[in-house]
Design an enzyme around this catalytic site. Sequence first.
Site, short mmCIF file in Angstrom:
data_model
loop_
_atom_site.label_atom_id
_atom_site.label_comp_id
_atom_site.label_asym_id
_atom_site.label_seq_id
_atom_site.Cartn_x
_atom_site.Cartn_y
_atom_site.Cartn_z
N LYS A 169 22.98 37.51 38.47
CA LYS A 169 24.37 37.49 38.00
C LYS A 169 24.89 36.06 38.18
O LYS A 169 24.71 35.46 39.23
CB LYS A 169 25.24 38.46 38.79
CG LYS A 169 26.66 38.58 38.24
CD LYS A 169 27.40 39.74 38.92
CE LYS A 169 28.77 39.95 38.28
NZ LYS A 169 29.73 38.90 38.67
N CYS A 213 29.50 32.94 42.67
CA CYS A 213 30.63 32.80 43.59
C CYS A 213 31.39 31.49 43.32
O CYS A 213 30.80 30.41 43.38
CB CYS A 213 30.15 32.83 45.03
SG CYS A 213 31.51 32.78 46.22
N ASP A 228 37.06 41.00 32.30
CA ASP A 228 38.16 41.62 31.57
C ASP A 228 37.82 42.99 30.99
O ASP A 228 38.22 43.34 29.88
CB ASP A 228 38.66 40.71 30.45
CG ASP A 228 39.23 39.40 30.97
OD1 ASP A 228 39.44 39.30 32.19
OD2 ASP A 228 39.47 38.49 30.15
N ASN A 268 30.32 40.58 31.72
CA ASN A 268 31.27 40.79 32.81
C ASN A 268 32.52 39.96 32.54
O ASN A 268 32.43 38.80 32.14
CB ASN A 268 30.62 40.39 34.13
CG ASN A 268 31.52 40.54 35.35
OD1 ASN A 268 31.42 39.80 36.30
ND2 ASN A 268 32.43 41.51 35.34
N GLY A 276 34.29 44.80 37.54
CA GLY A 276 34.72 44.38 38.87
C GLY A 276 36.14 44.80 39.15
O GLY A 276 36.43 45.95 39.48
N ARG A 277 37.08 43.88 38.98
CA ARG A 277 38.47 44.12 39.37
C ARG A 277 39.12 45.31 38.66
O ARG A 277 40.06 45.91 39.17
CB ARG A 277 39.30 42.85 39.12
CG ARG A 277 38.91 41.67 40.02
CD ARG A 277 39.68 40.42 39.63
NE ARG A 277 39.39 40.01 38.26
CZ ARG A 277 40.26 39.45 37.43
NH1 ARG A 277 41.50 39.22 37.83
NH2 ARG A 277 39.90 39.10 36.22
N PRO A 319 29.35 43.60 42.35
CA PRO A 319 29.50 43.42 43.80
C PRO A 319 30.81 42.69 44.10
O PRO A 319 31.13 41.68 43.47
CB PRO A 319 28.29 42.54 44.16
CG PRO A 319 27.34 42.70 43.03
CD PRO A 319 28.18 42.90 41.82
N MET A 320 31.58 43.23 45.05
CA MET A 320 32.82 42.58 45.47
C MET A 320 32.88 42.62 46.99
O MET A 320 32.82 43.69 47.60
CB MET A 320 34.03 43.28 44.86
CG MET A 320 34.16 43.10 43.36
SD MET A 320 35.59 43.97 42.64
CE MET A 320 34.93 45.65 42.56
#
Length: 385
Positions: free
Chosen positions: A151, A111, A215, A213, A237-238, A26-27
């Site tokens: 998470k 977060c 890299d 999660n 993610g990224r 989730p982003m």
Amino acid sequence: MTILATAPPSLQIGRIPLAVPVVLAPMAGITNTAFRRLCREFGAGLYVSEMITSRALVERTEGSMRLIKHHESETTRSIQLYGVDPKTVAEAVTMLVAEDRADHIDLNFGCPVPKVTRKGGGAALPWKLDLFRDIVARAVKAAGDLPLTVKMRKGIDSDHLTYLEAGRIAEDAGVASIALHARTASEFYSGHADWAAIATLKQVVTSVPVLGNGDIWSGEDAIRMVEETGCDGVVVGRGCLGRPWLFGDLAAAFEGKTDIAQPSLGTVAATLRRHTELLVEFFDGDEDRACRDIRKHVAWYFKGYPVGGDLRASLATVQSLQQMDDLLGTLDGEQPYPGEAAEGPRGRAGTPKRPSLPDGWLLSRELADAHRAELAEAELSNSGG
């Protein structure tokens, strides 16, 4: 890339089978229905919504109700909730279940944003073991047969790690899986993720899947993480920002293939256009809003490609689909994939910093009455971590 000697590992999260052990992280402001649909067009996986605040959902704010909507093509509807009050989180889960709005619910405890941790939320919350236990236990009970997952991050900083205790608590509470972003809140997204922590958590949590999660920039990274840590799947993610085809690479990697997507500049431009079209649909036909939303994606899509600064700037201020078409039409679509220049890290990494926390937060692992009022202010819509 290492070739898998056996069949690709499948992943079972509660009653949800995943042929490819890959989850979209989730982003905030990114993983809306439009982006999830786009990613699914390239590869299989579990695609989770951007973080939704439990309080806002219980209050049925316009924004939260929009964010929990799924397109009919999303056959597994996955929603991530953020909350700091056990009662409110349970109410939000109850609402999603009772109204059949989700097939999977994830709870965010990762977060790292200062204005959240400053109030005791996000990655700071698992430090208070009683509060963390209460939130997770009530949410699992409210979810019933619906898979509920967690998470989280390693902890607040290297001196205040929480992930092992939190992992045990979540497992005992009955969660369907646990995902670990292998950084602390103080690291934000800087440096390198500590994959060894994922391996340690996997040794501690044995009855439910553990996902890693941090890299994952390529299919090769995903295979390496699984091999090095023993984790049951990866959370991305990224790495997929401006690269939705990464999910095709991940699926291929878990099938033992070395093929990777090498999109030409024309293919990238067409994907950007497709993303914008999906955003128009997501925003109920509001083309202006969709164009404003796509602007932040432009630099990610064209990373490494020969696109001039003036054109990039124009695309980053685009106001309509027609204007986008005119600008994209000036590109040389035959320009080939630039290789490494288009790969690797993307998105803001930030720099290590001392976490912002409520006064006296670290003095005890139990929640003090003085901190309850601050927690009530922690439910803000921010990055999932």
